[in-house]
Structure formats: structure tokens, C-alpha cells
Write an enzyme that holds these catalytic residues in place. Structure first.
Site, short mmCIF file in Angstrom:
data_model
loop_
_atom_site.label_atom_id
_atom_site.label_comp_id
_atom_site.label_asym_id
_atom_site.label_seq_id
_atom_site.Cartn_x
_atom_site.Cartn_y
_atom_site.Cartn_z
N CYS A 88 -26.19 44.60 24.83
CA CYS A 88 -26.05 43.57 23.83
C CYS A 88 -27.39 42.85 23.63
O CYS A 88 -28.24 42.81 24.52
CB CYS A 88 -24.97 42.58 24.28
SG CYS A 88 -24.57 41.33 23.04
N ASP A 90 -27.71 39.80 23.50
CA ASP A 90 -27.62 38.56 24.28
C ASP A 90 -28.82 38.39 25.20
O ASP A 90 -29.20 39.29 25.94
CB ASP A 90 -26.32 38.59 25.09
CG ASP A 90 -25.93 37.26 25.70
OD1 ASP A 90 -26.76 36.69 26.45
OD2 ASP A 90 -24.83 36.78 25.43
N ARG A 92 -29.20 37.03 27.88
CA ARG A 92 -28.95 36.96 29.32
C ARG A 92 -28.75 38.31 29.98
O ARG A 92 -28.57 38.40 31.20
CB ARG A 92 -27.68 36.10 29.58
CG ARG A 92 -27.79 34.71 29.01
CD ARG A 92 -26.47 33.98 28.97
NE ARG A 92 -25.61 34.45 27.87
CZ ARG A 92 -24.47 33.84 27.52
NH1 ARG A 92 -24.06 32.77 28.16
NH2 ARG A 92 -23.75 34.33 26.52
N HIS A 148 -20.69 43.13 28.54
CA HIS A 148 -20.92 41.99 29.42
C HIS A 148 -19.93 40.87 29.18
O HIS A 148 -19.26 40.81 28.15
CB HIS A 148 -22.37 41.47 29.26
CG HIS A 148 -22.60 40.74 27.97
ND1 HIS A 148 -22.52 39.38 27.84
CD2 HIS A 148 -22.90 41.20 26.73
CE1 HIS A 148 -22.78 39.03 26.59
NE2 HIS A 148 -23.01 40.10 25.89
N CYS A 151 -19.14 37.71 25.82
CA CYS A 151 -19.85 38.29 24.68
C CYS A 151 -19.41 37.63 23.38
O CYS A 151 -18.24 37.68 23.00
CB CYS A 151 -19.61 39.79 24.62
SG CYS A 151 -20.53 40.61 23.29
#
Lengths: 260, 256
Positions: A88, A90, A92, A148, A151
């Protein structure tokens, strides 16, 4: 060295306090207030993106690039990653960080909710190009799709209204790739909370992506030659765990009816 | 990374041997033993599952468990200041080359780090990422990073003039930056193919930056000065990094 403007100002204040009596208490309160204000200002120092990027590259150059010249020289000539990783976007969940991949190890595709749509030259040329290049040209040995926790993309998918209306330009349309995963979750975990359903969907969507990979002929061919393995992963950053599973797809000849 | 901790470990060992006498014979034998073991490991078939397991274990012990406060905060929300477009190339991950830590940069990685223009049919993937980053995460900076020896750009520069393509996706995708190729072929016709590719790697970043402005939410944020656009080029042959900014402004209408 010439005195700074603050040093000059403080000297002037001290002179006044020594010349005039009775000002100490008032002065102390004002000075303490000023100190507190300045302390707060110091914390809100403006973020400098150029500085951040410069520092980041210098850190990489001194601690890694310059320390291993042979390694980076070889990489500069060619890359031979053993993995194609879907993760992703994202901030993190960077696989380089979370799985400690070194430069050269993993060819990466990052998009909202780490989705692999099915083969579609009109709508999904971006992902198609990544798969085509990684499997046909780089001949990666493993494809890993990593979902993850928490999400945002999967949450948006699970929040889509049943009537199919969308409320933004792109996000809803993109996450709809995962509708089959959502349908599975709604049917199998109908009594779960919304958060639990999202978590199930984060994992089901990975399995859906693994299936969608099969719609690419070069993936099928590499699988048939046993030159490629497919794996699903799930990074849970709330609990600090990583789940990994293999996906085996096999087409075995059974019977041919009608020939004598 | 493994290569660095190896160097540090060797340095520590050498330091110990120089400080303490009488260890040489024993150390030499043990070092030879380790070398033999490693040689054997090197020739074993690659175990992908083991690689992932050990990679995560390393992250967990060296980073995750050492910063519980940071990871607690990150688990609640992300507030990255950057959205970064980088190539899928295994050698150019911004987490490495710009030392981005978890939470710092929202990332899109695709072939040749391309930003296509606004198109709900053809490019919903990139559109969704930009929409999410700008409208929901409210990132303050978008950086598009090109790089040396980019296979995607080389592919773009290699498409024959008559436009025939031989791939399902790759050539169609990289033609997003066809304007960069045209510019380079016109202005740099005297350069070698490799030099033209290098110029195209940078020009393609500029095409992508221009394409960012086709997204209304990007335009609005840039004009309001809540969003800055930057281009970059990572040269891993020479170990250098170039950064430039892309300014866009609308002036008030002229008086009638």
C-alpha cells in the site's frame, strides 16, 4: 565579537532595573512570560522539506552508498531482484523498512490498498506494466502482495454505499477492484463489527489480488514452468506482527472424455 | 542493512584482535570456519520465506520494539508531509535513498515514476493516490523522483518512430511521457542515446509535474500555497541527487 541584539537588549534592561527601584517583581513576571512564549515558538519551527530531503540523501550517501562501493557499482550495472512486491502507498508500511529489503532485492509497486486488478489494457495499464516488466523482463522468482492493518483504502471499500454511488473522483472507483473480497467478507462475517470486517477484508483483498495475478499470461506461464511463486502477506502494525502465506495454483490434467 | 553491520562487526573484531594479544591463532581458525559456512550458505537455493521471516524479525527487534511510542502514535494515524512518486526499480526506494522513516512519505511506485494526466477511465490508480494524499492526508509536498538507467525511460526512447509497440502494457504506459521524448529528440539530437535517455529521465519528471496540475485538487492546493511540487533525479552511477521545484501561480485578473 560584536554583541548580539539580544545581549544589547538584556544589558539595557539590567541597567534600567539597577537604576530604578521597585521594578523587580513586575519585571520578573514579564520576563518569565516572554521566556515561555519563546519556548513555544521554538517547538513550532517551520518544517523545511528541502532540508529534510537533503539530509536524507546525505545520510544514505555516507552510511550506505559510500560505505559499499562495490555493491552499488554492481547494482548500477543491473538489477536482479528476486521479488516483485505489491504494498500500500500508506506511509507506515514501506516493505524496504518493514521487511528490511536492501537496494536491489525487491521490485515494487505501491498503490492505494495494494491492489492488483485483473488484466485490462484500457483501465489498468500501470499495474500491467509493472507485472509485465517484472515477470517477463526481470524474471522475478516471487510475487508478494502485502496488505496491512487500518488500511484507509479498504475502509473506503467497506464504506461504499450499496447503491453503487461514489462520492469522489477516483478513490471509490479504484477500491471497487476489491468488491469480490468485500462480498465474501459481508457474507462470511455478517455479524462482525465494522472494524473486524475491515480487517478480514484487508486479508481477503490480498487473496483476491493473488487470483487476479493469474489473469496475466506471463504470470501463468511462469507458474506453469515453476519459475514463479505467489505469496500473500499481512503487516499488522497495531500488534507488530507479519503474517505470510503461500498461494499454490496448479492445473493438473485429469481425463479427456471422448477419445478411444 | 546487512552489508553495513557486517563492516561494523569486522571492524569491531579487528579492534579486539589489535587490543588483545594471543587470540590470533584461535581467531584465524574460527574466521576460516565462518567463511566456509557462509560459502556453503551462499550456494544453497534461495529461500524466499526465510528471507521475509528474517527481514521482519530484524525490523521488529531493531526498530519496532525500540520505539513503542512512535509506533503507538503511527498505529492511530499517519500524517505524512510528503507524497512521493518513485520508480518500481529495486534500486531506488525512497526509504533507502532519502532515509524516510515510517510515517513520513506516502508513496506511489510504478514504472518510470510517471504521473499520468487526470483520466478516470485509464488512470484511476494514480488518481486515487493523489486524491487521497492531497484531500485526505493533506500532504504539503509532492516529489516526483526520476533515476539513472531507468528501464522504462529507455523503453520510451526505444519505441520506433512509426509507433509500433511489442508489449501488452509497458510501451503504452511509458508513452504518458511522450512529450519528454519529443523534447529530447528535438533539442538533444546531437547527444548519444544514453545521454538522451538521461535527459529524458529528467524531462519526464517535468512532464509528470505538469500532469499533476491537471488534477483540480492539486491546482487548488498549489495556488493556495498549501502544496509544493518538486522534481528530483537520483543518479546511482555517480551517487548524486538533484532536486528542483516546480512553481505555478495564478495572478489576479488585469483591470479592464
Amino acid at each position: 565579537m560584536a554583541k548580539s541584539s539580544t545581549e544589547v537588549a538584556i544589558e539595557g534592561l539590567k541597567r534600567l532595573l539597577s537604576d530604578k527601584e521597585g521594578l523587580d517583581d513586575v519585571a520578573a513576571v514579564k520576563i518569565e512570560k516572554l521566556t515561555a512564549e519563546l519556548q513555544e515558538q521554538d517547538h513550532e519551527e517551520e518544517f523545511d522539506p528541502v532540508r529534510r530531503i537533503k539530509d536524507g540523501f546525505i545520510h544514505f550517501k555516507t552510511h550506505h552508498f559510500d560505505k559499499c562501493p562495490a555493491y552499488y557499482k554492481k547494482l548500477a550495472e543491473e538489477q536482479h531482484p528476486k521479488f516483485l512486491v505489491f504494498a500500500c502507498s500508506d506511509s507506515r508500511v514501506s516493505p524496504s523498512y518493514v521487511l528490511n529489503f536492501k537496494p536491489g532485492e525487491a521490485f515494487m509497486c505501491r498503490n492505494i490498498a495494494n491492489m492488483v486488478p485483473a488484466f485490462n489494457q484500457l483501465r489498468y495499464s500501470g499495474v500491467g506494466a509493472v507485472i509485465e516488466y517484472a515477470v517477463k523482463h526481470l524474471e522475478v522468482e516471487n510475487i508478494l502482495v502485502i496488505g496491512h492493518s487500518r488500511c484507509g483504502g479498504i475502509k473506503a471499500l467497506m464504506s461504499l454505499p450499496a447503491d453503487g454511488t461514489t462520492s469522489n473522483d477516483f478513490i471509490d472507483d479504484w477500491v471497487k477492484i476489491g468488491l469480490p473480497a468485500k462480498a465474501k467478507v459481508e457474507s462470511e462475517w455478517s455479524h462482525a463489527t465494522f472494524e473486524e470486517k475491515c480487517e478480514h477484508c484487508e486479508k481477503e483483498s490480498v487473496d483476491l489480488s493473488l487470483v487476479n495475478l493469474l489473469s496475466y499470461p506471463y504470470v501463468r506461464a511462469a507458474l506453469a514452468n515453476k519459475a514463479l511463486k505467489l505469496m500473500g502477506g499481512y503487516y499488522d502494525f497495531v500488534n507488530g506482527t507479519f503474517g505470510l502465506w503461500k498461494a499454490d495454483f496448479d492445473i493438473k490434467p485429469e481425463i479427456i472424455i471422448g477419445s478411444s | 542493512m546487512a552489508t553495513d553491520s557486517c563492516e561494523d562487526a569486522i571492524a569491531e573484531l579487528q579492534k579486539l584482535l589489535s587490543e588483545k594479544c594471543g587470540l590470533e591463532t584461535l581467531a584465524a581458525a574460527k574466521i576460516k570456519q565462518i567463511t566456509a559456512e557462509l560459502e556453503k550458505t551462499g550456494s544453497e537455493p534461495f529461500d524466499a520465506v526465510e528471507r521475509i521471516k528474517s527481514g521482519f524479525a530484524r525490523f521488529k527487534t531493531e526498530k519496532y520494539e525500540k520505539n513503542p511510542a512512535l509506533y503507538d502514535e503511527l498505529a492511530k494515524r499517519q500524517s505524512p508531509k510528503f507524497m512521493v512518486f518513485a520508480c518500481s526499480d529495486s534500486r531506488v526506494c525512497p526509504s533507502h535513498i532519502l532515509d524516510f522513516q515510517p510515517g513520513e512519505a506516502f508513496m506511489v511506485r510504478n514504472i518510470a515514476n510517471m504521473v499520468p494526466p487526470y483520466d478516470q477511465t485509464k488512470y484511476s490508480g494514480v488518481g486515487a493516490a493523489i486524491e487521497y494524499a492531497v484531500l485526505h492526508l493533506k500532504v504539503e509536498n509532492i516529489v516526483v523522483i526520476g533515476h539513472s538507467c531507468c528501464g522504462g525511460i529507455k523503453g520510451l526512447m526505444s519505441i520506433p518512430d512509426d509507433g509500433t509497440t511489442a508489449s501488452d502494457f509497458i510501451e503504452q504506459w511509458v508513452q504518458i511521457c511522450l512529450p519528454a521524448k519529443s523534447k529530447v529528440k528535438t533539442e538533444n539530437s546531437g547527444l548519444t542515446f544514453q545521454e538522451q535517455c538521461t535527459n529524458c529521465e529528467k524531462e519526464a519528471v517535468n512532464v509528470s509535474l505538469g500532469n499533476l496540475l491537471t488534477y483540480p485538487f492539486v491546482r487548488e492546493a498549489v495556488v493556495k500555497k498549501t502544496l509544493a511540487l518538486k522534481g528530483a533525479h537520483y543518479d546511482f552511477v555517480n551517487g548524486s541527487f538533484e532536486l528542483w521545484s516546480f512553481d505555478y501561480n495564478l495572478c489576479p485578473p488585469l483591470p479592464a
